[in-house]
Structures are given as structure tokens and as C-alpha cells.
Design an enzyme around this catalytic site. Structure first.
Site, short mmCIF file in Angstrom:
data_model
loop_
_atom_site.label_atom_id
_atom_site.label_comp_id
_atom_site.label_asym_id
_atom_site.label_seq_id
_atom_site.Cartn_x
_atom_site.Cartn_y
_atom_site.Cartn_z
N ASP A 48 -2.24 -9.55 1.99
CA ASP A 48 -0.84 -9.24 1.66
C ASP A 48 0.08 -10.36 2.16
OD1 ASP A 48 1.58 -7.46 1.12
OD2 ASP A 48 -0.05 -6.03 0.85
N HIS A 89 6.41 -6.65 2.55
CA HIS A 89 5.45 -5.87 1.75
C HIS A 89 4.20 -5.53 2.55
CE1 HIS A 89 2.45 -5.12 -1.45
NE2 HIS A 89 3.49 -4.77 -2.21
N SER A 103 1.07 -0.67 -5.06
CA SER A 103 0.80 -1.24 -3.73
C SER A 103 0.91 -0.19 -2.64
CB SER A 103 1.79 -2.37 -3.42
OG SER A 103 1.54 -3.50 -4.20
#
Length: 278
Positions: free
Chosen positions: A17, A49, A222
């Protein structure tokens, strides 16, 4: 009757990530960090994120009195930064991260790989390289869980490497229909039905980097993916002898049919309680 609670303790989960912020909810459970973008040694997340994904997967909820606790609040977190501050990355860095996992899996007790990133790949070669790389992880016995991507609703919109027929691909159960129908759907290039299952992914509250609000809200496949990865860590703590194929079949047998096409919902909606009971 004695009750057993599983928290994912002792199970390492590698996450590809944007990195990870040393959030209070992670305590001393950031077991490893490797930066394939800028080669920095210090743990960081310049996008947010990756920290959100890690919170959904393994946050303890310490900053919220347990309200925003992740799925496996005692698992070990191994953050591999393959995306920059804009969320962009290269195929080469992702493949390097795959190799790193194979080389370091024993040291960090990695059993699960969470890939909440995907690409629409510019060429078929890029697609094939990513699929081959992720399938090597699977063949090594790791449980690989990847996002279906947010390129829907058109058919054939599952991103790589989530389009691999071997690994576990997760879509968003609440982003399949209507105005927010962005969850990637099959079939793949090889005419394989994908995703394998779906889980909630809309407006999920989880850890955020920085010194302001310790939590933020994000949406997408995600966010759905670490829900499943965290549950897999719980199952592996419960029974360390489970194989990745065992886990995949357990997910299949415990998913709840939503009455939607197979290339939209997969086997159905993820049911954690039913999954862990198998």
C-alpha cells in the site's frame, strides 16, 4: 462452556500500500516496514490509504475506546510501501515487494498478504507479470487477498492482480448497484468469474495518519479487502494448519448469496461469524 476469542495474535499480515503511520491503535505491532518508493527507513504514510487499510485489518481501537477496532486487533502488521503520496506505483516495485515477502516470510511470520491496490495495466505483459507474481505467493502457501478494484460497473473491470484465478478477490457488497456501483466485476481475460466474494466497503471509518483526528472515512474495494484479510488471520490463529486452499473453500462455503449474478457478487457476502465457525 469455555469461550475462545481470536484476535489474530502471532499471525503476520503483509500489506502492499502507501505505507503505515505509527498510530496508537497499532501499538508495537508494526513488525516490519520496507519502502520500495523512496527507500526511506523511517515508518511513514504520506497518503493515508495504507494506514486506513491497516486500521480496518488490525487496529486495536485504542484511540476510540474500542469503537473502531479492526478485524484482527493483535495481528502483526508488515507494511510494504509500493505507492507514492498520490497513490501511484510501478509494476516493478510491486514485483519487488512480492519477492521481499517470499524472502522474509519466516522472519515476520507472514501468513496473509493484503493487496488493496490494483491496476488497469497498460499492456497484457504488465497484466501477466502481476498475475504471475501474485500466483507465486499463492503457490508458496500464502493466503493472498486482493481488491477487485473500483473500475466497475462494466464487465471485465476487475483490476490486476485481483483478476488472478488462484487468489481471493474481494469486491464491495454496498457498491455493486445504484449510483455508486464501482466495484470491479468479471469475467477476467481468462473468462474466470470474479470477484470471489464481497464485503462492506462504503464509508468505512478507520485509522488516519497525523496528529489531528485519529480516524477518517474512506470507501472502495480497498476497504472491503482488509475485512477479509483480518478474518483470515483470525482463522489461522484458531487453526495454524489451515492451507490457503482451505481458507478459500471456507470463504466460499460461508458466503451469503445476495441474489446477484456470479460476476457481480462472487459466492456472496462475507459472513465472519459463519466463516470462523467452519
Amino acid at each position: 462452556m469455555e469461550r475462545h476469542f481470536y484476535t489474530g495474535k502471532g499471525i503476520g499480515v503483509a500489506m502492499l500500500d502507501t505505507g503505515i503511520y505509527p498510530h496508537i491503535d497499532f501499538g508495537d505491532r508494526i513488525w516490519g516496514f520496507c519502502d520500495f518508493v523512496s527507500n526511506k527507513k523511517q515508518i511513514y504514510d504520506d497518503n493515508g490509504h495504507g494506514t486506513c487499510v491497516a486500521g480496518i485489518l488490525g487496529g486495536s481501537g485504542a484511540a476510540s475506546d474500542g469503537r473502531y477496532r479492526g478485524m484482527a486487533p493483535e495481528c502483526g502488521l508488515v507494511a510494504l510501501k509500493v505507492l507514492d503520496r498520490f497513490g501511484n506505483g510501478s509494476r516493478v516495485d510491486v514485483l519487488r515487494a512480492f519477492s521481499w515477502i517470499i524472502m522474509n516470510r519466516e522472519q515476520y511470520r507472514i501468513r496473509v498478504v493484503n493487496i488493496s491496490v490494483g491496476t488497469t495495466y497498460r499492456t497484457r505483459n504488465d497484466h501477466d507479470d502481476l498475475v504471475r507474481g501474485v500466483e507465486k505467493l499463492w503457490d508458496e502457501g500464502l493466503v493472498v487477498v486482493a481488491a477487485a478494484g473500483n473500475q466497475g460497473p462494466d464487465p471485465g473491470s476487475v483490476t490486476a492482480p485481483g483478476c488472478s484465478k488462484k487468489i481471493i478477490t474481494v469486491g464491495s457488497s454496498d457498491m455493486l448497484t445504484g449510483e455508486r456501483a464501482v466495484s470491479g466485476r468479471g469475467p477476467t481475460f481468462e473468462c474466470v468469474c470474479k470477484p470471489d466474494l464481497v464485503a462492506p466497503g462504503k464509508r468505512i471509518t478507520a485509522c488516519a495518519p497525523g496528529k489531528g483526528n485519529p480516524y477518517g472515512v474512506k470507501s472502495g474495494t480497498s476497504m472491503s479487502t482488509p475485512l477479509v484479510s483480518g478474518a483470515v488471520a483470525l482463522a489461522l490463529q484458531k487453526d495454524p494448519l489451515l492451507t490457503n486452499v482451505d481458507i478459500k473453500m471456507m470463504l466460499r462455503d460461508s458466503s451469503v448469496d445476495m441474489g446477484l449474478p456470479r460476476n457481480l457478487q462472487g459466492w456472496g457476502k462475507f459472513d465472519c461469524k459463519k466463516f470462523l465457525s467452519l
